[in-house]
Design an enzyme around this catalytic site. Structure first.
Site, PDB file in Angstrom:
ATOM      1  N   SER A 150      64.231  48.713   3.487  1.00 17.75           N
ATOM      2  CA  SER A 150      63.237  48.391   4.478  1.00 17.75           C
ATOM      3  C   SER A 150      62.776  49.570   5.343  1.00 17.75           C
ATOM      4  CB  SER A 150      63.770  47.289   5.387  1.00 17.75           C
ATOM      5  OG  SER A 150      64.848  47.738   6.156  1.00 17.75           O
ATOM      6  N   SER A 158      68.925  49.637   2.965  1.00 20.18           N
ATOM      7  CA  SER A 158      67.628  49.908   3.598  1.00 20.18           C
ATOM      8  C   SER A 158      67.435  51.324   4.138  1.00 20.18           C
ATOM      9  CB  SER A 158      67.372  48.920   4.730  1.00 20.18           C
ATOM     10  OG  SER A 158      66.922  47.699   4.217  1.00 20.18           O
ATOM     11  N   LYS A 162      62.652  53.913  13.594  1.00 17.82           N
ATOM     12  CA  LYS A 162      62.273  52.693  12.875  1.00 17.82           C
ATOM     13  C   LYS A 162      61.909  51.634  13.916  1.00 17.82           C
ATOM     14  CE  LYS A 162      64.098  49.519   9.322  1.00 17.82           C
ATOM     15  NZ  LYS A 162      65.280  49.171   8.492  1.00 17.82           N
TER      16      LYS A 162
END
Lengths: 487, 95
Positions: A153, A177, A78
């Site tokens: 997210s 997330s 990420k």
């Protein structure tokens, strides 16, 4: 080798050790798939040369028998994790020129284990969002239906694993997330106990809630990654002093006699019937496997969302004050004085959702409101945590859906922040209490969209949680489902 | 709870953000909605509840007061918007 992109980490391990493929071939295969499917917009940065170099080094280590269990296997990070020498944007314009000068501990631990970095995945700006639509680098598409969001997210990581652009990825979870996008994209995602995984080099959103974790096809794969990711780190003052844990060794126990707690209120209002039906089927499966069901209550969790939307923005408003255009990141071109430079750089660099949260946080912490909001929310947090302590006297694990619905369409909730926030209604309580939680595939709705099963375990009981998840996956094949257009 | 455009401007100033009048109207509406959601907390009785600042109550770690970092000034300043002679440059603060 066919279908390398549908294989689990354990299957890729055997491919590498049998000599069926090399790490370089694996890297090339996934790099090709990332490029061929770039319309998903799952990645922000890919550096092929760097990836292939790492893969070649891994091949040398494998040949000399110097590898670890994960040597030579590729994964994606990420874009919230700092990666030395590689662009690290956190989904924001304010970091669109930030080449990190160091590695996050999560990144260095996984690369020391020999894993090969495929690139950096797209995400909601500063991890603030549940749909990946707040990213400055554009929305990510859900591989199961490209009109739908992948969740957020960690939406880029979830879409990448789901579509077979990476066999696994890292994510972070402040209010859901990791788990919500894992549910929306039909993969397995783990949020460990707070303090298990170092936050060093992980760009901070809400420091008392943030936790990194693995996103993979199976609980077994997630356990393999967690074995490496967890551990004490002196660079993170909230890192737990813990001995290394081998989660992978705890997966095989039977779940006979396991007591599963169902929080009644999580199954009533606001839950889509099609999600409820699939979760009911999962509960029956677990009962057949020997588990018993007990009803529990988590009354204060009804206020988890408002509690979270005081605490997380408050912490964010403080954390994001470091973005000032002085030492790194975006600086406005024209300004009158220092104050103006801060203000213009930040206003140009941050998107609307980030500004909203900074302002809410600033307001909640401002003089005269601190007790009414911040302190009040911290007290609520205590009550929510106490409810879990009580519940775990009656059961071993808590089960619910991960989300109230399947993945929604792009733009469906962008004009209504509150509707967006309510997506995380089942996931936020675990963050507030600091507990480990997992989302795993539980099946598809009639339109073929994935549904996630959510488990929350007592503090530091990731082993138990992964054991249950693995046993569930031995008895089901939902985790084997693959989005048709990417098979 | 109502949030006026002036309130938004005040909060924005505290947060070092610049907000146009048009944006202020949008933000005041959205912030009001969020605060309305948050108002629900008031209904809950929290008398004698200790605020929870962290998921666990561990003491902060202490370490030897020794140098642990090497000097990487050049590396760190390579990504800065403006530097000179090893210093970060900002607009003049004092005349």
């Amino acid at each position: 080798m066919k279908n390398l992109h549908q294989k689990t980490l354990t299957e890729l391990q055997s491919c590498l050790s049998n000599g069926d493929c090399s790490s370089q071939e694996l890297a090339e295969h996934f790099l090709y798939r990332i490029e061929a499917n770039d319309q998903l917009n799952a990645f922000i940065t890919v550096d092929e040369q760097r990836t292939l170099e790492q893969a070649k080094q891994a091949d040398v280590a494998l040949k000399d028998n110097l590898g670890s269990a994960l040597t030579g296997i590729p994964l994606a990070h990420k874009d919230i994790f700092c990666t030395d020498g590689l662009l690290t944007t956190c989904g924001s314009k304010i970091l669109n020129n930030f080449i990190s000068p160091y590695d996050a501990t999560v990144v260095s631990r996984l690369s020391h284990a020999g894993m090969v970095t495929l690139g950096k995945t797209n995400m909601d700006e500063f991890a603030m969002g549940s749909s990946n639509e707040t990213s400055y680098y554009g929305v990510v598409s859900n591989p199961w239906n490209t009109n739908a969001v992948p969740g957020g997210s960690s939406g880029g990581s979830a879409a990448a694993v789901s579509a077979g652009l990476a066999p696994a990825a890292t994510g972070t979870d402040t209010g859901g997330s990791i788990r919500q996008p894992a549910a929306f994209c039909g993969i397995t995602g783990v949020k460990p106990s707070y303090g298990r995984v170092s936050r060093y080099g992980m760009i901070a959103f809400a420091s008392s809630l943030d936790q990194a974790g693995p996103m993979a096809r199976t609980a077994e794969d997630a356990a393999l990654l967690l074995d490496v990711m967890c551990g004490f780190d002196e660079h993170d003052s909230t890192s737990l002093r813990q001995d290394p844990v081998n989660f992978s060794a705890q997966l095989d126990k039977s779940i006979e006699g396991l007591k599963i707690g169902l929080p009644k209120s999580f199954f009533s209002q606001g839950l889509d019937a099609e999600v409820g039906d699939v979760i009911d089927t999962s509960i029956k499966t677990l009962e057949k496997m020997g588990a018993t069901i007990v009803d529990i209550n988590l009354p204060s969790s009804e206020l988890a969302v408002p509690c979270y939307y005081v605490l997380a923005p408050a912490e964010a408003s403080s954390n994001l004050s470091r973005f000032d255009g002085v030492r790194f990141g975006h600086r406005a071109k024209e300004y009158d004085d220092l104050g103006d430079m801060y203000q213009k750089s930040r206003s140009e660099g941050f998107g609307d959702e980030v500004k909203r949260r900074i302002m809410i946080g600033t307001y909640a912490l401002s003089s005269g409101y601190y007790d009414a909001y911040y302190s009040k929310a911290q007290k609520l947090r205590r009550l929510i945590s106490n409810d879990f302590d009580l519940a775990f006297k009656q059961c071993d694990i808590i089960l619910s859906p991960t989300t109230p619905s399947v993945a929604f369409d792009k733009n469906a909730k962008t004009d209504d922040p509150i509707a967006m926030y309510l997506n995380d209604i089942y996931t936020i309580p675990a963050n507030l209490a600091g507990l480990p939680a997992i989302s795993l595939p539980a099946g598809l709705n009639p339109q073929g969209m994935p549904i996630g099963l959510h488990l929350v375990a007592p503090y530091l009981e990731e082993g138990r949680m992964l054991n249950i998840a693995h046993q569930f996956q031995l008895n089901t094949d939902f985790h084997r489902a693959f989005p048709e257009n990417y098979a | 709870m109502t949030i006026s455009n002036e309130d938004v401007q005040k909060i924005a100033r505290l947060a070092r953000l610049e907000v146009s009048e048009e944006q202020a109207t949008k933000f005041s509406d959205e912030l009001e909605k969020i605060l309305h959601l948050v108002e629900k907390l008031k209904a809950c009785d929290t008398t004698s509840v200790e605020p929870m600042t962290h998921p666990f109550d561990a003491a902060l770690l202490l370490r030897e007061d020794a140098v642990t970092e090497v000097n990487q000034r050049d590396k760190f300043q390579a990504i800065a918007p403006a530097t000179q002679d090893g210093l970060y440059l900002v607009p003049k603060v004092l005349d």
